[in-house]
Enzyme design. Structure first.
Site, PDB file in Angstrom:
ATOM      1  CB  VAL A  16      36.100  48.507  42.014  1.00 55.67           C
ATOM      2  CG1 VAL A  16      37.406  48.755  43.133  1.00 55.67           C
ATOM      3  CG2 VAL A  16      35.525  47.006  42.614  1.00 55.67           C
ATOM      4  CE1 TYR A 137      40.457  40.255  37.324  1.00 53.85           C
ATOM      5  CE2 TYR A 137      40.860  38.864  39.257  1.00 53.85           C
ATOM      6  CZ  TYR A 137      40.527  40.168  38.806  1.00 53.85           C
ATOM      7  OH  TYR A 137      40.280  41.158  39.254  1.00 53.85           O
ATOM      8  CE  LYS A 141      43.207  42.726  38.782  1.00 53.48           C
ATOM      9  NZ  LYS A 141      43.460  44.045  38.553  1.00 53.48           N
ATOM     10  CB  THR A 165      36.082  38.716  49.847  1.00 55.59           C
ATOM     11  OG1 THR A 165      35.529  37.546  49.522  1.00 55.59           O
ATOM     12  CG2 THR A 165      34.992  39.673  50.170  1.00 55.59           C
ATOM     13  CG  ASN A 166      33.370  36.419  45.527  1.00 56.99           C
ATOM     14  OD1 ASN A 166      34.603  36.335  45.605  1.00 56.99           O
ATOM     15  ND2 ASN A 166      32.788  35.467  44.749  1.00 56.99           N
ATOM     16  NE  ARG A 210      32.921  31.327  44.963  1.00 58.83           N
ATOM     17  CZ  ARG A 210      33.142  30.141  44.816  1.00 58.83           C
ATOM     18  NH1 ARG A 210      33.586  29.341  46.054  1.00 58.83           N
ATOM     19  NH2 ARG A 210      33.666  29.645  43.935  1.00 58.83           N
TER      20      ARG A 210
END
Ligand code: GDP
Length: 322
Positions: A16, A137, A141, A165-166, A210
């Site tokens: 990212v 996790y 967050k 999203t994923n 997903r």
């Protein structure tokens, strides 16, 4: 944001963070500050405070986290909670203490309850219990995004969060045991193709749904929300399209040109049954994704093959802090 703004990107070596740095450079932002893990330990609050005070960035983008797929998360919830909570507290709170005026905090849609309404609106946050496989996790967050919200309210700082999203794409982690499903499947099918393996073993039942977003679309979304004068505290970011793990597997198998049969190992977890985020808020503000799944997968498979040939595939160290 002014083109001359000094922008700190935490986690610039991860998938990212590196995409955000690429997008900032491409958009003409030249004053980008980064630190490797060796140069700045984000678990060390004093070091983080000193860094902010000496660099004094105008903007911070927090893309640093310990990340991993369902395998990594479910076997080490304690580590995912501990490291991600400390990274979030340090990078956000110390930024406020040092006077950083604007900050974008990145998380994931796994912050939402396991059985949230689908597609998941931002309002579903904290409305019912979390998915257990990645609860650590998610809690970290949620703490980070809440800290941003409190600091915005109490100190008038423009701190806000975006939950993608994923994700998949350039610079992903291809570790078989600890990576996310999409890169892992590329590796499994590519390996099976080159070795003429009769079968490929995947996890769970193949029925969970997903949604996937290319990381370059996410980076564009980050720049987009950073350009808003009054951004929402929390906004989702996704492609708006979902498919089953089985459909994903069949698509990747075909794009890889692999003929192996798929075997489902039902002793491995399925995780949350469905995770499609409601993107109406970010779309109403003017952002939309540009990379369709098949196009993004073709590109990612090409990049995988090139990185493998160069010997530069990520995934040797499964879940390093980015
Ligand atoms: P999640 O989206 O947070 O649950 O995490 P992942 O990106 O790891 O995706 C997990 C989903 O893909 C689950 O439903 C798994 O059962 C399924 N899956 C199938 N094969 C694999 C695999 O080889 N690796 C991973 N990580 N997940 C797999």
């Amino acid at each position: 944001m002014e083109k001359s703004a000094k922008i700190y990107v935490a986690g610039h070596r991860g998938m990212v963070g590196s995409a955000v740095v690429r997008a900032l450079r491409a958009a003409g932002f030249g004053n980008i500050v980064v630190r490797t893990h060796g140069e700045l330990d984000l678990l060390d609050s004093r070091a983080v405070r000193e860094f902010y005070e000496s660099e004094r960035p105008d903007v911070a983008v927090i893309a640093a986290a310990r990340v991993g797929g369902i395998g990594a998360n479910s076997e080490a919830n304690s580590l995912f909670l501990y490291e991600n909570a400390i990274i979030a507290m340090n990078t956000v709170y110390q930024a406020a203490e040092a006077g950083v005026k604007r900050l974008l905090f990145l998380g994931s849609t796994c912050i939402y309850p396991r059985l949230a309404p689908q597609p998941i609106p931002e309002e579903a946050l904290l409305s019912s219990p979390l998915e257990k496989t990645n609860e650590g996790y998610a809690l970290a967050k949620i703490s980070g995004l809440k800290l941003c919200e409190y600091l915005r309210r109490e100190r008038g700082l423009c701190y806000h969060s975006l939950m993608p999203t994923n994700l998949y794409g350039t610079g992903d982690n291809y570790d078989i045991e600890h990576g996310h499903v999409l890169p892992t499947l590329i590796r499994k099918f590519e390996t099976a193709r080159t070795q003429n393996a009769p079968t490929v073993t995947l996890w769970g039942s193949g029925t969970p749904l997903r949604e996937f977003l290319h990381v370059d679309d996410l980076a564009a979304a980050c720049l987009f929300v950073l350009g808003l004068e009054n951004p929402p505290n929390l906004v989702n970011c996704g492609s708006g399209r979902e498919l089953s793990i089985r459909q994903l597997a069949e698509t990747i198998r075909e794009l890889c040109g692999c003929k192996s049969l798929i075997v489902w190992d039902r002793t491995r977890p399925d995780g949350t049954p469905r995770k499609l985020c409601d993107t109406s808020l970010i779309r109403s503000l003017g952002w939309a994704p540009k990379i369709d799944l098949v196009g993004g997968l073709r590109r990612t498979i090409d990049e995988y093959r090139a990185a493998l040939a160069r010997g530069s595939l990520r995934g040797v160290d499964p879940c390093q802090v980015q």
